[in-house]
Design an enzyme around this catalytic site. Structure first.
Site, PDB file in Angstrom:
ATOM      1  N   GLU A   1      -1.084  12.647   5.959  1.00  0.00           N
ATOM      2  CA  GLU A   1      -1.853  12.801   4.729  1.00  0.00           C
ATOM      3  C   GLU A   1      -0.970  13.260   3.578  1.00  0.00           C
ATOM      4  O   GLU A   1       0.159  13.706   3.775  1.00  0.00           O
ATOM      5  CB  GLU A   1      -2.974  13.819   4.941  1.00  0.00           C
ATOM      6  CG  GLU A   1      -2.472  15.238   5.196  1.00  0.00           C
ATOM      7  CD  GLU A   1      -3.613  16.218   5.430  1.00  0.00           C
ATOM      8  OE1 GLU A   1      -4.714  15.760   5.768  1.00  0.00           O
ATOM      9  OE2 GLU A   1      -3.386  17.426   5.270  1.00  0.00           O
TER      10      GLU A   1
ATOM     11  N   ASP B   1       7.428  -3.312  -1.621  1.00  0.00           N
ATOM     12  CA  ASP B   1       5.994  -2.995  -1.585  1.00  0.00           C
ATOM     13  C   ASP B   1       5.450  -2.753  -2.985  1.00  0.00           C
ATOM     14  O   ASP B   1       4.631  -1.859  -3.203  1.00  0.00           O
ATOM     15  CB  ASP B   1       5.730  -1.790  -0.687  1.00  0.00           C
ATOM     16  CG  ASP B   1       4.327  -1.815  -0.075  1.00  0.00           C
ATOM     17  OD1 ASP B   1       3.670  -2.877  -0.162  1.00  0.00           O
ATOM     18  OD2 ASP B   1       3.893  -0.799   0.485  1.00  0.00           O
TER      19      ASP B   1
ATOM     20  N   LYS C   1      -4.681   9.615   2.614  1.00  0.00           N
ATOM     21  CA  LYS C   1      -4.122   9.530   3.962  1.00  0.00           C
ATOM     22  C   LYS C   1      -3.488   8.174   4.177  1.00  0.00           C
ATOM     23  O   LYS C   1      -3.898   7.182   3.588  1.00  0.00           O
ATOM     24  CB  LYS C   1      -5.199   9.794   5.017  1.00  0.00           C
ATOM     25  CG  LYS C   1      -5.707  11.228   4.998  1.00  0.00           C
ATOM     26  CD  LYS C   1      -6.321  11.642   6.315  1.00  0.00           C
ATOM     27  CE  LYS C   1      -6.674  13.133   6.269  1.00  0.00           C
ATOM     28  NZ  LYS C   1      -7.180  13.615   7.572  1.00  0.00           N
TER      29      LYS C   1
END
EC number: 2.7.11.14
Length: 549
Positions: free
Chosen positions: A199, A311, A194
């Site tokens: 999710e 990221d 999640k």
């Protein structure tokens, strides 16, 4: 007393693992009712389709396959051109003695005067160089011949292909590709994880058996947190990327409550899991080099499209069932126009480059810094600016930032060798113009990667050093995955409906076509001797389209 949480987890895992094994009997039953749209239904598509050679004949898997089938029957020059490109590709991917043998074969087969397979479509200087090619100038000359061969194919062969039954078949598949997609297209299995907006669960395409991961974004949660723009940007970036080392987007659709991104199923766990949860902390060096080679290639693919990942961290690098890794979670990725920079603060604290913390202008440099941090973590089992005691004594965010800006990493772990230390130091240069990957250089040329043949790696021809066990679920127990609270007081308007429609575009060409080929459905529905079943609804029979659900 029965542990219901443990039982739920067992049931979820068992169904998930069983689905990956497939059910041939059920699949055959479903497929008997499928058929392609009739050729006459593709008339408008024939007119509207962009006739771009590279897209139709090289990038799209079904298009490439059908164009090659046409070339095999398109006359001697077409056949020879296709054979030459195949043989040259084999040479490019070969090593040592096999490479020498492939080079000799190409010279004898295509370049010698009077050869049955000589490239008669070549003209001018390229034709002269081809006939006189030697081992010494082979690579340079063949590069020119390859370009000339593709130019030849873009001409008359491409035009005639568009008037052939092979192109008619391609149009039928493109029409089929446009079918509406909903949750009824899939079986849904266990929750894998999640995030902030929803999710991720495992799903299976009913008609092909292909397993995917479905990222389900809660519409109300997106609206409440103003995440619509970020979700749409991630979806559009995923649509554009086409790399073995970045998760592929296969479908985008919406339900009453969620926006859904259906992507590559990476069931081998993420690298963070492998660093901290299997054996001693850290990963073996041969695996680290292999994964980093794939990661660097994926990052370069993004950078070639002026996309900054922002990221990069082990948690976002996922392994598939074969042990190959891909970058995932492009929610923070951003496209930056050529020559432009940004200074927005984004990313995960321990992996943020100095320029992000200082909010000074940056482009792709931040991804290479984060990769350096990730290599360090894979070796040592902790990030470079937190240290080995981070778990015992929590290092505050401000202290981590201070270290990133003012200190150099320490290499105290026993598994650091000279080459590994050097590449990490090069990636963690605080000045952008001194950092590896930021000096008009390719980080993959560093000596640390000397064991990697990148051409073969990009072709998927190098076996991974580690393969996940097929009977293990590399994900948290379903009971460990927190539930979301209900979102109240959020209503949708016409602007929201427009956004949902823009998001829900159905199948993504390259990934969808590859699925059709890999699962055998392309061969099955393209078989001229195949007898169509009478199954399906009346509407299906009237329209000539396949039965979808």
């Amino acid at each position: 007393m029965c542990d219901m949480g443990g039982l739920d987890n067992l049931v979820a895992n068992t169904a998930y693992l069983k689905a990956q094994g497939g059910d041939d009997k059920e699949m055959k039953k479903r497929r008997r009712s499928l058929s392609l749209p009739k050729p006459e239904q593709c008339a408008s598509l024939r007119t509207s389709l962009d006739k771009d050679f590279e897209s139709l004949c090289e990038k799209q898997p079904i298009g490439k396959k059908l164009f090659r089938q046409y070339l095999s029957q398109g006359g001697p020059e077409c056949t020879t051109a296709a054979e030459f490109l195949d043989d040259l590709n084999e040479w490019e991917l070969s090593e040592s003695a096999a490479r020498d043998k492939a080079r000799t074969n190409i010279i004898n087969k295509f370049c010698k005067e009077g050869s049955k397979s000589s490239l008669t479509f070549l003209t001018g200087d390229v034709a002269t160089k081809c006939k006189a090619v030697s081992d010494k100038d082979f690579e340079e000359v063949m590069g020119q011949v390859k370009t000339a061969t593709k130019e030849f194919l873009k001409g008359k062969p491409f035009t005639e292909y568009q008037a052939s039954p092979f192109f008619d078949k391609f149009l039928q598949w493109k029409e089929y590709e446009k079918q509406p997609i909903s949750e009824k297209y899939f079986y849904e299995f266990r929750t894998l994880g999640k995030g902030g907006f929803g999710e991720v669960c495992a799903v299976q395409v009913k008609n092909t058996g292909q397993m995917y991961a479905c990222k389900k974004l809660c519409k109300k949660r997106l609206k409440k947190k103003h995440g619509e723009k970020m979700a749409l940007l991630e979806k559009k970036i995923l649509e554009r990327v086409n790399s073995l080392f970045i998760v592929s987007l296969a479908y985008a659709y919406d339900t009453k409550t969620h926006l859904c991104l259906v992507m590559s199923l990476m069931n081998g766990g993420d690298l963070k899991y492998h660093i901290y949860n299997i054996g001693e902390k850290g990963i073996e060096m041969d695996r680290i080099i292999y994964y980093t080679a794939q990661i660097a290639t994926g990052i370069l693919h993004l950078h070639d499209m002026d996309i900054v990942y922002r990221d990069m961290k082990p948690e976002n690098v996922l392994l598939d069932s074969q042990g190959q890794c891909r970058l995932s979670d492009l929610g923070l990725a951003v496209e930056i126009a050529v020559g432009k920079t940004i200074s927005q603060k984004a990313g995960t604290g321990a992996y943020m480059a100095p320029e992000i913390l200082n909010e000074t202008p940056y482009r792709t440099s931040v991804d290479w810094w984060a990769l350096g941090c990730s290599i360090y973590e894979m070796v040592a089992g902790y990030t470079p600016f937190k240290g080995p005691d981070a778990k015992k004594e929590k290092v505050e965010k401000e202290e981590v930032q201070r270290r990133i800006l003012n200190e150099e990493p320490k290499f105290e772990h026993k598994n650091f060798d000279a080459a590994t230390i050097d590449i990490i130091k090069q990636f963690l240069k605080k000045k952008i113009d001194e950092r590896l990957g930021c000096k008009n250089d390719d980080p993959r040329k560093h000596e640390w990667f000397k064991s990697i043949n990148f051409a073969r790696l990009e072709a998927g021809l190098i076996d991974p050093p580690w393969v996940p066990k097929p009977n293990v679920v590399y994900a948290k127990d379903t009971g460990d995955i927190a539930e979301f609270s209900e979102i109240k007081g959020i209503e949708f308007d016409a602007k929201d409906d427009k956004f949902f429609k823009e998001f829900s575009t159905g199948a993504v060409s390259i990934a969808w076509q590859q699925e059709m080929i890999d699962t055998g459905l392309f061969d099955e529905l393209s078989d001229p001797n195949r007898k169509e079943s009478s199954g399906g609804s009346d509407d299906d029979k009237k329209s000539g389209t396949c039965t979808l659900l």
